[in-house]
Design an enzyme around this catalytic site. Structure first.
Site, PDB file in Angstrom:
ATOM      1  N   ARG A 195     123.465  23.542  76.082  1.00 13.85           N
ATOM      2  CA  ARG A 195     122.242  22.971  76.638  1.00 13.85           C
ATOM      3  C   ARG A 195     122.509  22.075  77.854  1.00 13.85           C
ATOM      4  O   ARG A 195     121.828  21.054  78.054  1.00 13.85           O
ATOM      5  CB  ARG A 195     121.471  22.182  75.559  1.00 13.85           C
ATOM      6  CG  ARG A 195     121.005  23.003  74.391  1.00 13.85           C
ATOM      7  CD  ARG A 195     119.835  23.918  74.720  1.00 13.85           C
ATOM      8  NE  ARG A 195     118.568  23.232  74.637  1.00 13.85           N
ATOM      9  CZ  ARG A 195     117.557  23.432  75.462  1.00 13.85           C
ATOM     10  NH1 ARG A 195     117.672  24.303  76.445  1.00 13.85           N
ATOM     11  NH2 ARG A 195     116.426  22.802  75.314  1.00 13.85           N
ATOM     12  N   SER A 246     111.586  22.609  70.205  1.00 16.24           N
ATOM     13  CA  SER A 246     112.281  21.734  69.254  1.00 16.24           C
ATOM     14  C   SER A 246     112.488  20.377  69.919  1.00 16.24           C
ATOM     15  O   SER A 246     113.054  20.306  71.015  1.00 16.24           O
ATOM     16  CB  SER A 246     113.638  22.314  68.890  1.00 16.24           C
ATOM     17  OG  SER A 246     113.434  23.524  68.204  1.00 16.24           O
ATOM     18  N   GLU A 263     115.970  16.229  72.446  1.00 14.46           N
ATOM     19  CA  GLU A 263     116.417  17.349  73.276  1.00 14.46           C
ATOM     20  C   GLU A 263     115.515  17.433  74.509  1.00 14.46           C
ATOM     21  O   GLU A 263     115.948  17.744  75.601  1.00 14.46           O
ATOM     22  CB  GLU A 263     116.310  18.638  72.463  1.00 14.46           C
ATOM     23  CG  GLU A 263     116.954  19.808  73.106  1.00 14.46           C
ATOM     24  CD  GLU A 263     117.426  20.827  72.073  1.00 14.46           C
ATOM     25  OE1 GLU A 263     116.888  21.917  72.087  1.00 14.46           O
ATOM     26  OE2 GLU A 263     118.306  20.510  71.271  1.00 14.46           O
TER      27      GLU A 263
HETATM   28  C1  LIG Z   1     107.351  26.538  72.522  1.00 12.95           C
HETATM   29  C2  LIG Z   1     108.679  26.307  73.222  1.00 12.95           C
HETATM   30  C3  LIG Z   1     109.775  27.064  72.841  1.00 12.95           C
HETATM   31  C4  LIG Z   1     111.024  26.863  73.465  1.00 12.95           C
HETATM   32  N1  LIG Z   1     112.080  27.642  73.079  1.00 12.95           N
HETATM   33  C5  LIG Z   1     113.293  27.448  73.653  1.00 12.95           C
HETATM   34  C6  LIG Z   1     114.420  28.250  73.228  1.00 12.95           C
HETATM   35  O1  LIG Z   1     114.319  29.123  72.376  1.00 12.95           O
HETATM   36  N2  LIG Z   1     115.612  28.016  73.819  1.00 12.95           N
HETATM   37  C7  LIG Z   1     115.785  27.049  74.809  1.00 12.95           C
HETATM   38  O2  LIG Z   1     116.902  26.892  75.305  1.00 12.95           O
HETATM   39  N3  LIG Z   1     114.715  26.289  75.241  1.00 12.95           N
HETATM   40  C8  LIG Z   1     113.495  26.461  74.678  1.00 12.95           C
HETATM   41  N4  LIG Z   1     112.417  25.701  75.101  1.00 12.95           N
HETATM   42  C9  LIG Z   1     112.621  24.667  76.151  1.00 12.95           C
HETATM   43  C10 LIG Z   1     112.270  25.140  77.612  1.00 12.95           C
HETATM   44  O3  LIG Z   1     111.138  25.944  77.622  1.00 12.95           O
HETATM   45  C11 LIG Z   1     113.385  25.911  78.305  1.00 12.95           C
HETATM   46  O4  LIG Z   1     114.607  25.174  78.294  1.00 12.95           O
HETATM   47  C12 LIG Z   1     112.991  26.295  79.757  1.00 12.95           C
HETATM   48  O5  LIG Z   1     114.016  27.128  80.258  1.00 12.95           O
HETATM   49  C13 LIG Z   1     112.744  25.099  80.678  1.00 12.95           C
HETATM   50  O6  LIG Z   1     112.129  25.592  81.857  1.00 12.95           O
HETATM   51  P1  LIG Z   1     111.051  24.752  82.693  1.00 12.95           P
HETATM   52  O7  LIG Z   1     110.647  25.575  83.862  1.00 12.95           O
HETATM   53  O8  LIG Z   1     109.938  24.274  81.829  1.00 12.95           O
HETATM   54  O9  LIG Z   1     111.925  23.510  83.155  1.00 12.95           O
HETATM   55  P2  LIG Z   1     111.424  21.987  83.410  1.00 12.95           P
HETATM   56  O10 LIG Z   1     111.206  21.332  82.081  1.00 12.95           O
HETATM   57  O11 LIG Z   1     110.319  21.899  84.410  1.00 12.95           O
HETATM   58  O12 LIG Z   1     112.690  21.389  84.131  1.00 12.95           O
HETATM   59  C14 LIG Z   1     113.923  21.290  83.496  1.00 12.95           C
HETATM   60  C15 LIG Z   1     114.754  20.275  84.277  1.00 12.95           C
HETATM   61  O13 LIG Z   1     115.135  20.809  85.539  1.00 12.95           O
HETATM   62  C16 LIG Z   1     114.914  19.874  86.599  1.00 12.95           C
HETATM   63  N5  LIG Z   1     114.541  20.676  87.795  1.00 12.95           N
HETATM   64  C17 LIG Z   1     113.353  21.268  88.056  1.00 12.95           C
HETATM   65  N6  LIG Z   1     113.395  21.980  89.213  1.00 12.95           N
HETATM   66  C18 LIG Z   1     114.663  21.868  89.696  1.00 12.95           C
HETATM   67  C19 LIG Z   1     115.350  22.425  90.820  1.00 12.95           C
HETATM   68  N7  LIG Z   1     114.763  23.327  91.662  1.00 12.95           N
HETATM   69  N8  LIG Z   1     116.662  22.109  90.994  1.00 12.95           N
HETATM   70  C20 LIG Z   1     117.290  21.288  90.103  1.00 12.95           C
HETATM   71  N9  LIG Z   1     116.695  20.737  89.011  1.00 12.95           N
HETATM   72  C21 LIG Z   1     115.398  21.019  88.802  1.00 12.95           C
HETATM   73  C22 LIG Z   1     113.803  19.007  86.099  1.00 12.95           C
HETATM   74  O14 LIG Z   1     113.894  17.720  86.696  1.00 12.95           O
HETATM   75  C23 LIG Z   1     114.027  18.971  84.596  1.00 12.95           C
HETATM   76  O15 LIG Z   1     114.839  17.889  84.242  1.00 12.95           O
HETATM   77  C24 LIG Z   1     111.162  25.879  74.502  1.00 12.95           C
HETATM   78  C25 LIG Z   1     110.041  25.134  74.885  1.00 12.95           C
HETATM   79  C26 LIG Z   1     108.804  25.347  74.264  1.00 12.95           C
HETATM   80  C27 LIG Z   1     107.627  24.548  74.727  1.00 12.95           C
END
Ligand SMILES: Cc1cc2nc3c(=O)[nH]c(=O)nc-3n(C[C@H](O)[C@H](O)[C@H](O)COP(=O)(O)OP(=O)(O)OC[C@H]3O[C@@H](n4cnc5c(N)ncnc54)[C@H](O)[C@@H]3O)c2cc1C
Length: 292
Positions: free
Chosen positions: A167, A215, A286
């Protein structure tokens, strides 16, 4: 800095959807916007304010009314899959789930089957090294083009430089890079451990719906999952004002309508205290909690 918007409503940018504003706000909609990041970071330093990048916000909880800094929203879209070489090129704001589905339906490419259902961006997946039952984002990663905020130059980070771990990645550890685009080699399935879990069915049966970050707490150990600990301290299904831990899956912290960030933080603190008192274990979130 007239290209910075002021006092912008950013409530929709966190999956918890609590009310939040940002003092300054900027959207990256095209490649040339990236060149403005240098000026934005100089301005932030001069004004002594924070900066925060956001993609889908599924892993962010805003613990403030007004963010005293600059929110930078990434909107860079576009991807391409070369069927012969099995190389995938993608801008960072593309949705992992959509790409994984398209690869299957259009190209019969099933290596990312387990990523169908992983919410939001491929950049977010790289940042967190997102995983679904041992299929990790790092497994097929080749390289990423980034903008280095310290040198104010573009550079390419290969697999070694990304320093992936559970992670995490160099992007998360150093917070000095903006990811522009990413290249994956999908020629071979390379999951860490073999797993036959069908992620789509798993999500349907186990994961509750609602405004959550997935989670919420990390599992403190193999024997004690965060969900089990929350159950043991009677917090499964527990409501505190607008916030609650799901009845379906105790480690899903959910914000109901009209929930405030204070409701969420109070319930998080209560869970940490109870688990510490009863099991002498520390719960660590997390989901990334952003304080102003
Ligand atoms: C219902 C649900 C289920 C999920 N299941 C999983 C799972 O099975 N496995 C898992 O690993 N995760 C899971 N997640 C967590 C999450 O969805 C994933 O980790 C996802 O890949 C995050 O993507 P995001 O676009 O929302 O990132 P964001 O939350 O928007 O950003 C993640 C981080 O990246 C930074 N960031 C944003 N843009 C940039 C950029 N261009 N350059 C550098 N840094 C940047 C942000 O500041 C932030 O800290 C789940 C979430 C939910 C709500």
């Amino acid at each position: 800095m007239d290209f910075l918007q002021k006092n912008t409503d950013i409530s929709h940018l966190s999956n918890f959807k609590t009310k939040a504003f940002s003092k300054y706000y900027f959207e990256i909609n095209k490649e040339s916007d990236i060149e403005l990041l240098g000026d934005i970071f100089d301005f932030a330093e001069k004004e002594n304010v924070k900066t925060l990048f956001i993609w889908g916000g599924t892993n962010l909880l805003f613990a403030f009314d007004i963010f005293d800094g600059i929110i930078i929203k990434n909107n860079l879209l576009g991807w391409f899959y070369d069927e012969d070489s099995k190389i995938l090129f993608s801008y960072s704001w593309e949705k992992t789930w959509d790409i994984a589905s398209w690869l299957e339906t259009e190209y019969n490419q099933k290596i990312w089957h387990r990523f169908i259902g992983l919410p939001w961006s491929i950049g977010g997946a790289v940042f967190w090294n997102a995983w679904c039952f041992w299929l990790e984002t790092e497994n097929n990663f080749l390289e990423a083009e980034v903008y280095n905020l310290k040198t104010k130059k573009r550079e390419t980070l290969n697999y070694e430089k990304m320093d992936f771990s559970y992670r995490s990645s160099i992007i998360k550890k150093k917070e000095q890079y903006f990811i522009i685009k990413i290249v994956f080699d999908l020629a071979e399935k390379k999951e860490k451990y073999k797993s036959d879990v069908d992620n789509i069915i798993f999500r349907e049966t186990i994961q509750p719906k609602g405004n959550s970050g997935g989670s919420f707490f990390k599992n403190p150990s193999k024997e004690f999952s965060a969900g089990r600990l929350l159950e043991e301290v009677w917090l499964k299904g527990f409501h505190l004002w607008g916030a609650y831990f799901s009845e379906k899956h105790a480690n899903f912290l959910i914000a109901s309508e009209n929930c405030t960030w204070k409701d969420l933080i109070t319930l998080i603190d209560l869970a940490k205290t109870k688990v510490k008192q009863q099991f002498n274990m520390e719960l660590e979130s997390e989901v990334r909690i952003i304080f102003s």
